[in-house]
Design a protein around this motif. Structure first.
Motif, PDB file in Angstrom:
ATOM      1  N   ASN A 184       0.454  -1.160   0.306  1.00  0.00           N
ATOM      2  CA  ASN A 184      -0.136   0.343   0.183  1.00  0.00           C
ATOM      3  C   ASN A 184       0.684   1.246  -0.114  1.00  0.00           C
ATOM      4  OD1 ASN A 184       0.414  -0.332   2.519  1.00  0.00           O
ATOM      5  ND2 ASN A 184      -0.567   0.799   3.285  1.00  0.00           N
ATOM      6  N   PHE A 185       2.172   1.393   0.504  1.00  0.00           N
ATOM      7  CA  PHE A 185       3.083   2.594   0.641  1.00  0.00           C
ATOM      8  C   PHE A 185       3.360   2.767  -0.988  1.00  0.00           C
ATOM      9  CE2 PHE A 185       7.486   1.586  -0.058  1.00  0.00           C
ATOM     10  CZ  PHE A 185       6.877   0.161   0.104  1.00  0.00           C
ATOM     11  N   ASN A 186       3.238   2.702  -1.530  1.00  0.00           N
ATOM     12  CA  ASN A 186       3.941   2.189  -2.834  1.00  0.00           C
ATOM     13  C   ASN A 186       2.901   2.455  -3.804  1.00  0.00           C
ATOM     14  OD1 ASN A 186       7.132   3.097  -2.670  1.00  0.00           O
ATOM     15  ND2 ASN A 186       7.173   0.590  -2.202  1.00  0.00           N
ATOM     16  N   THR A 187       1.814   2.619  -3.952  1.00  0.00           N
ATOM     17  CA  THR A 187       0.912   2.165  -4.501  1.00  0.00           C
ATOM     18  C   THR A 187      -0.411   3.329  -4.059  1.00  0.00           C
ATOM     19  OG1 THR A 187      -0.241   0.392  -3.667  1.00  0.00           O
ATOM     20  CG2 THR A 187       0.750  -0.372  -5.429  1.00  0.00           C
ATOM     21  N   THR A 188       0.155   4.569  -3.237  1.00  0.00           N
ATOM     22  CA  THR A 188      -0.615   5.003  -2.697  1.00  0.00           C
ATOM     23  C   THR A 188      -1.238   5.898  -3.515  1.00  0.00           C
ATOM     24  OG1 THR A 188       0.595   5.650  -0.676  1.00  0.00           O
ATOM     25  CG2 THR A 188      -0.725   7.436  -1.449  1.00  0.00           C
ATOM     26  N   THR A 189      -0.679   6.607  -4.654  1.00  0.00           N
ATOM     27  CA  THR A 189      -1.587   7.014  -5.757  1.00  0.00           C
ATOM     28  C   THR A 189      -2.507   6.175  -6.852  1.00  0.00           C
ATOM     29  OG1 THR A 189       0.569   8.916  -6.324  1.00  0.00           O
ATOM     30  CG2 THR A 189      -1.102   8.633  -7.895  1.00  0.00           C
ATOM     31  N   ALA A 204      -1.214 -10.352  -2.075  1.00  0.00           N
ATOM     32  CA  ALA A 204      -2.005 -11.125  -0.363  1.00  0.00           C
ATOM     33  C   ALA A 204      -2.162  -9.649  -0.234  1.00  0.00           C
ATOM     34  CB  ALA A 204      -1.366 -11.565  -0.114  1.00  0.00           C
ATOM     35  N   ASN A 205      -1.011  -9.002   0.285  1.00  0.00           N
ATOM     36  CA  ASN A 205      -1.005  -7.825   1.382  1.00  0.00           C
ATOM     37  C   ASN A 205      -2.315  -6.548   0.881  1.00  0.00           C
ATOM     38  OD1 ASN A 205       1.223  -8.994   2.283  1.00  0.00           O
ATOM     39  ND2 ASN A 205       2.537  -6.950   2.011  1.00  0.00           N
ATOM     40  N   TYR A 206      -1.680  -6.439  -0.760  1.00  0.00           N
ATOM     41  CA  TYR A 206      -2.778  -5.555  -1.476  1.00  0.00           C
ATOM     42  C   TYR A 206      -4.336  -6.010  -1.330  1.00  0.00           C
ATOM     43  CZ  TYR A 206      -5.834  -3.382  -4.954  1.00  0.00           C
ATOM     44  OH  TYR A 206      -6.593  -2.446  -5.610  1.00  0.00           O
ATOM     45  N   ASP A 207      -5.110  -7.408  -1.535  1.00  0.00           N
ATOM     46  CA  ASP A 207      -5.658  -8.103  -1.234  1.00  0.00           C
ATOM     47  C   ASP A 207      -6.467  -7.596   0.121  1.00  0.00           C
ATOM     48  OD1 ASP A 207      -6.273  -8.813  -3.490  1.00  0.00           O
ATOM     49  OD2 ASP A 207      -5.083 -11.237  -3.214  1.00  0.00           O
ATOM     50  N   GLN A 208      -5.229  -7.717   1.307  1.00  0.00           N
ATOM     51  CA  GLN A 208      -5.525  -7.503   2.637  1.00  0.00           C
ATOM     52  C   GLN A 208      -6.184  -5.912   3.059  1.00  0.00           C
ATOM     53  OE1 GLN A 208      -5.978  -9.757   5.404  1.00  0.00           O
ATOM     54  NE2 GLN A 208      -5.604 -11.334   4.024  1.00  0.00           N
ATOM     55  N   VAL A 209      -5.302  -5.128   2.552  1.00  0.00           N
ATOM     56  CA  VAL A 209      -6.194  -3.807   2.339  1.00  0.00           C
ATOM     57  C   VAL A 209      -7.256  -3.458   2.024  1.00  0.00           C
ATOM     58  CG1 VAL A 209      -5.085  -1.194   2.292  1.00  0.00           C
ATOM     59  CG2 VAL A 209      -3.473  -3.206   2.746  1.00  0.00           C
ATOM     60  N   ARG A 210      -7.124  -3.953   1.034  1.00  0.00           N
ATOM     61  CA  ARG A 210      -8.581  -3.779  -0.439  1.00  0.00           C
ATOM     62  C   ARG A 210      -9.702  -4.490   1.076  1.00  0.00           C
ATOM     63  NH1 ARG A 210     -10.936  -4.432  -6.072  1.00  0.00           N
ATOM     64  NH2 ARG A 210     -13.130  -4.262  -5.413  1.00  0.00           N
ATOM     65  N   ALA A 211      -9.565  -5.182   1.249  1.00  0.00           N
ATOM     66  CA  ALA A 211     -10.517  -5.940   2.316  1.00  0.00           C
ATOM     67  C   ALA A 211     -10.856  -5.017   3.473  1.00  0.00           C
ATOM     68  CB  ALA A 211     -10.232  -7.144   2.840  1.00  0.00           C
TER      69      ALA A 211
END
Length: 299
Positions: free
Chosen positions: A3-8, A102-109
């Protein structure tokens, strides 16, 4: 870690209402504890910029924001600690693209959970919105779009790539500390390899804004009851979260996500032991902040 690098890109995808603004605000700040304890005020101010609340709205919006923070503090922060601890282990080991997915999926959830949790309160607000406030929101959206054009659509391809890279480096530097010129050159190469089509991003912003305005107008003009308003908002939230899977855009967004993951992996691969230690220290600080916040009463 993702999430920190896909903030934009994440903000462009999911900037739904004040909920996502809160998460972006926390991610950008070096002291989560301080910011979180004042987040209710910042959140109210952010919403007020779009709708210019009247005195009646101001009272219940502040109450609802306070209740949302209390729920979030009690039920979500310990979960964030676990996510950060996972990130620490991954950074210390062999971080992979699968880990980042997997991290992105967790953040999105967790972001979706937060959005859907707030639907009853958002319905109360939507039912009180006046036509002139919707007009105010449209003007704010238009200004935001003009700002986007100035920041990310100015000049030729080289200038747009440079602007995007600068935004990414702000996040990398936040986590790892300053990169050398040699490291930046490698990261710039990885950044430029990502698909770039700011017309698509802008079009998605405009689509999202029009849908929000359309739902608010429907609620206001048809004087929908609360349950019907919640149904409308639920559909809106679901649509906005799933928009990146729309057939006409899915290939572009999937490619962008994969290329961004490769950029993150490049950053981790070239980071020095000192830089990785900086990232570990930042995550440890956030873990400490979340643990303390989870046990503190709302101030």
């Amino acid at each position: 870690m993702k999430n920190f690098n896909t903030t934009t890109s994440a903000a462009s995808r999911l900037r739904l209402l004040f909920l996502i603004a809160l998460m972006a605000m926390l991610a950008a700040c070096s002291s989560i504890r301080f910011t979180y304890n004042h987040g209710d005020t910042v959140l109210y101010w952010w919403l007020n910029n779009y709708l210019d609340f009247d005195s009646d709205q101001s009272g219940f919006v502040k109450r609802d924001i306070d209740n949302l923070f209390q729920w979030h503090r009690k039920t979500q922060l310990k979960d964030y600690v676990q996510l950060l601890q996972t990130g620490q282990r991954q950074l210390a080991g062999n971080l992979t693209a699968a880990d980042l997915h997997a991290n992105y999926d967790q953040v999105r959830a967790r972001t979706e959970l937060l959005a859907f949790k707030a639907l009853p309160e958002l319905a109360d607000l939507a039912r009180t919105v006046k036509p002139e406030q919707i007009t105010q929101m449209e003007k704010k959206f238009a200004k935001n779009n003009d700002d986007f054009r100035k920041k990310f659509m100015k000049g030729d391809l080289e200038e747009q790539q440079k602007a995007r890279f600068k935004k990414s480096m702000e996040q990398f530097d936040l986590w790892f500390g300053r990169f050398s010129s040699e490291q930046e050159a490698q990261l710039r190469k990885a950044s430029d390899a990502r698909a770039l089509n700011n017309e698509i991003w802008l079009d998605e912003r405009v689509r999202r804004q029009k849908r929000i305005v359309a739902v608010l107008r429907k609620v206001q003009q048809e004087k929908l009851a609360k349950d019907a308003t919640i149904t409308q908002l639920h559909g809106l939230v679901r649509e906005l979260f799933d928009r990146m899977d729309a057939p006409e855009r899915k290939a572009f967004f999937d490619a962008y996500e994969e290329q961004t993951i490769q950029m993150i992996l490049t950053a981790v691969k070239i980071a020095t032991p000192v830089q990785k230690a900086n990232a570990q220290k930042r995550m440890a600080g956030w873990i400490d902040d979340f643990n303390v916040l989870a046990t503190q009463p709302q101030t």
